[in-house]
Design a protein around this motif. Structure first.
Motif, mmCIF file in Angstrom:
data_model
loop_
_atom_site.group_PDB
_atom_site.id
_atom_site.type_symbol
_atom_site.label_atom_id
_atom_site.label_comp_id
_atom_site.label_asym_id
_atom_site.label_seq_id
_atom_site.Cartn_x
_atom_site.Cartn_y
_atom_site.Cartn_z
ATOM 1 N N VAL A 1 79.410 109.251 111.384
ATOM 2 C CA VAL A 1 78.612 110.469 111.391
ATOM 3 C C VAL A 1 77.140 110.079 111.284
ATOM 4 N N GLN A 2 76.296 110.792 112.016
ATOM 5 C CA GLN A 2 74.854 110.568 111.936
ATOM 6 C C GLN A 2 74.242 111.654 111.063
ATOM 7 N N LEU A 3 73.319 111.266 110.219
ATOM 8 C CA LEU A 3 72.688 112.189 109.295
ATOM 9 C C LEU A 3 71.190 112.266 109.573
ATOM 10 N N GLN A 4 70.657 113.466 109.523
ATOM 11 C CA GLN A 4 69.234 113.704 109.740
ATOM 12 C C GLN A 4 68.695 114.502 108.562
ATOM 13 N N ALA A 5 67.831 113.882 107.775
ATOM 14 C CA ALA A 5 67.232 114.546 106.625
ATOM 15 C C ALA A 5 65.868 115.109 106.995
ATOM 16 N N SER A 6 65.541 116.243 106.419
ATOM 17 C CA SER A 6 64.248 116.873 106.660
ATOM 18 C C SER A 6 63.882 117.759 105.488
ATOM 19 N N GLY A 7 62.652 118.279 105.518
ATOM 20 C CA GLY A 7 62.236 119.233 104.502
ATOM 21 C C GLY A 7 61.274 118.693 103.474
ATOM 22 N N GLY A 8 60.977 117.414 103.538
ATOM 23 C CA GLY A 8 60.041 116.848 102.587
ATOM 24 C C GLY A 8 58.630 117.322 102.861
ATOM 25 N N GLY A 9 57.741 116.990 101.933
ATOM 26 C CA GLY A 9 56.348 117.383 102.101
ATOM 27 C C GLY A 9 55.553 117.155 100.844
ATOM 28 N N LEU A 10 54.344 117.691 100.845
ATOM 29 C CA LEU A 10 53.439 117.600 99.702
ATOM 30 C C LEU A 10 53.447 118.931 98.962
ATOM 31 N N VAL A 11 53.675 118.868 97.651
ATOM 32 C CA VAL A 11 53.743 120.085 96.851
ATOM 33 C C VAL A 11 53.096 119.816 95.499
ATOM 34 N N GLN A 12 52.526 120.853 94.909
ATOM 35 C CA GLN A 12 51.941 120.706 93.582
ATOM 36 C C GLN A 12 53.019 120.714 92.508
ATOM 37 N N ALA A 13 52.713 120.111 91.388
ATOM 38 C CA ALA A 13 53.646 120.122 90.262
ATOM 39 C C ALA A 13 54.016 121.560 89.921
ATOM 40 N N GLY A 14 55.306 121.760 89.664
ATOM 41 C CA GLY A 14 55.812 123.094 89.393
ATOM 42 C C GLY A 14 56.322 123.818 90.626
ATOM 43 N N GLY A 15 56.049 123.255 91.785
ATOM 44 C CA GLY A 15 56.469 123.876 93.028
ATOM 45 C C GLY A 15 57.906 123.545 93.390
ATOM 46 N N SER A 16 58.301 124.001 94.567
ATOM 47 C CA SER A 16 59.678 123.840 95.025
ATOM 48 C C SER A 16 59.724 123.339 96.460
ATOM 49 N N LEU A 17 60.803 122.646 96.764
ATOM 50 C CA LEU A 17 61.111 122.228 98.128
ATOM 51 C C LEU A 17 62.609 122.296 98.334
ATOM 52 N N THR B 1 81.541 109.931 93.668
ATOM 53 C CA THR B 1 80.906 108.859 92.906
ATOM 54 C C THR B 1 79.391 108.929 93.013
ATOM 55 N N LEU B 2 78.754 108.138 92.151
ATOM 56 C CA LEU B 2 77.305 108.037 92.116
ATOM 57 C C LEU B 2 76.824 106.730 92.754
ATOM 58 N N ARG B 3 77.760 105.925 93.210
ATOM 59 C CA ARG B 3 77.432 104.577 93.671
ATOM 60 C C ARG B 3 77.023 104.576 95.144
ATOM 61 N N GLN B 4 75.925 103.943 95.434
ATOM 62 C CA GLN B 4 75.444 103.886 96.811
ATOM 63 C C GLN B 4 76.456 103.209 97.725
ATOM 64 N N VAL B 5 77.154 102.218 97.216
ATOM 65 C CA VAL B 5 78.096 101.450 98.035
ATOM 66 C C VAL B 5 79.247 102.325 98.536
ATOM 67 N N ASP B 6 79.491 103.441 97.881
ATOM 68 C CA ASP B 6 80.600 104.313 98.287
ATOM 69 C C ASP B 6 80.217 105.281 99.400
ATOM 70 N N TYR B 7 78.947 105.275 99.795
ATOM 71 C CA TYR B 7 78.485 106.181 100.854
ATOM 72 C C TYR B 7 78.194 105.356 102.102
ATOM 73 N N ARG B 8 79.008 105.600 103.113
ATOM 74 C CA ARG B 8 78.955 104.774 104.317
ATOM 75 C C ARG B 8 77.844 105.188 105.268
ATOM 76 N N TYR B 9 77.527 106.473 105.291
ATOM 77 C CA TYR B 9 76.581 106.984 106.266
ATOM 78 C C TYR B 9 75.299 107.452 105.566
ATOM 79 N N TRP B 10 74.157 107.108 106.160
ATOM 80 C CA TRP B 10 72.866 107.399 105.542
ATOM 81 C C TRP B 10 71.907 108.019 106.551
ATOM 82 N N GLY B 11 71.117 108.969 106.056
ATOM 83 C CA GLY B 11 70.026 109.499 106.856
ATOM 84 C C GLY B 11 68.796 108.616 106.723
ATOM 85 N N GLN B 12 67.747 108.972 107.431
ATOM 86 C CA GLN B 12 66.567 108.124 107.523
ATOM 87 C C GLN B 12 65.580 108.323 106.380
ATOM 88 N N GLY B 13 65.741 109.342 105.595
ATOM 89 C CA GLY B 13 64.835 109.574 104.477
ATOM 90 C C GLY B 13 63.733 110.554 104.819
#
Length: 125
Positions: A1-17, A106-118
């Motif tokens: 499976v291919q994963l595409q992450a989005s939605g990041g940005g610059l926000v002030q403290a106390g804000g939401s994303l 799980t919380l372990r990175q090794v258990d997740y086979r598919y990764w998005g680009q960040g």
């Protein structure tokens, strides 16, 4: 499976994303999903995880009560809603998928086979 992450940005403290992770290819709905983050000069760390049907979730202590992980399997999507953001939340956030079905969440990175680009999240003070 291919994963595409989005939605990041610059926000002030106390804000939401709200970060989104869209899966394509193999059956996204059968996998557990997780979010990890990597701050400058630090190791990548666990943030939150949600099992394949949305019934079980885990959060790292620093984000409990502020972040919510969710998914919409009909849209092959997972989300990380981040409220009351703090400067220490600044990092590149990655979505990941793996395991699934009867396998333990799980919380372990090794258990997740598919990764998005960040996606970059920057919180200013």
């Amino acid at each position: 499976v291919q994963l595409q992450a989005s939605g990041g940005g610059l926000v002030q403290a106390g804000g939401s994303l709200r970060l989104s992770c869209i899966g394509s290819g193999r059956s996204f709905e059968t996998f557990h999903v997780a979010w990890f983050r990597q701050a400058p000069g630090k190791e990548r760390e666990f943030v939150a995880a949600l099992n394949w049907n949305g019934a079980i979730s885990y959060y790292d202590d620093p984000v409990k009560g502020r972040f919510t992980v969710s998914r919409d399997n009909a849209k092959n999507s997972a989300y990380l809603t981040m409220n009351n953001l703090k400067p220490e939340d600044t990092a590149v956030y990655f979505c990941a998928a793996g395991g699934g079905g009867p396998l333990d969440l799980t919380l372990r990175q090794v258990d997740y086979r598919y990764w998005g680009q960040g996606t970059q999240v920057t919180v200013s003070s």
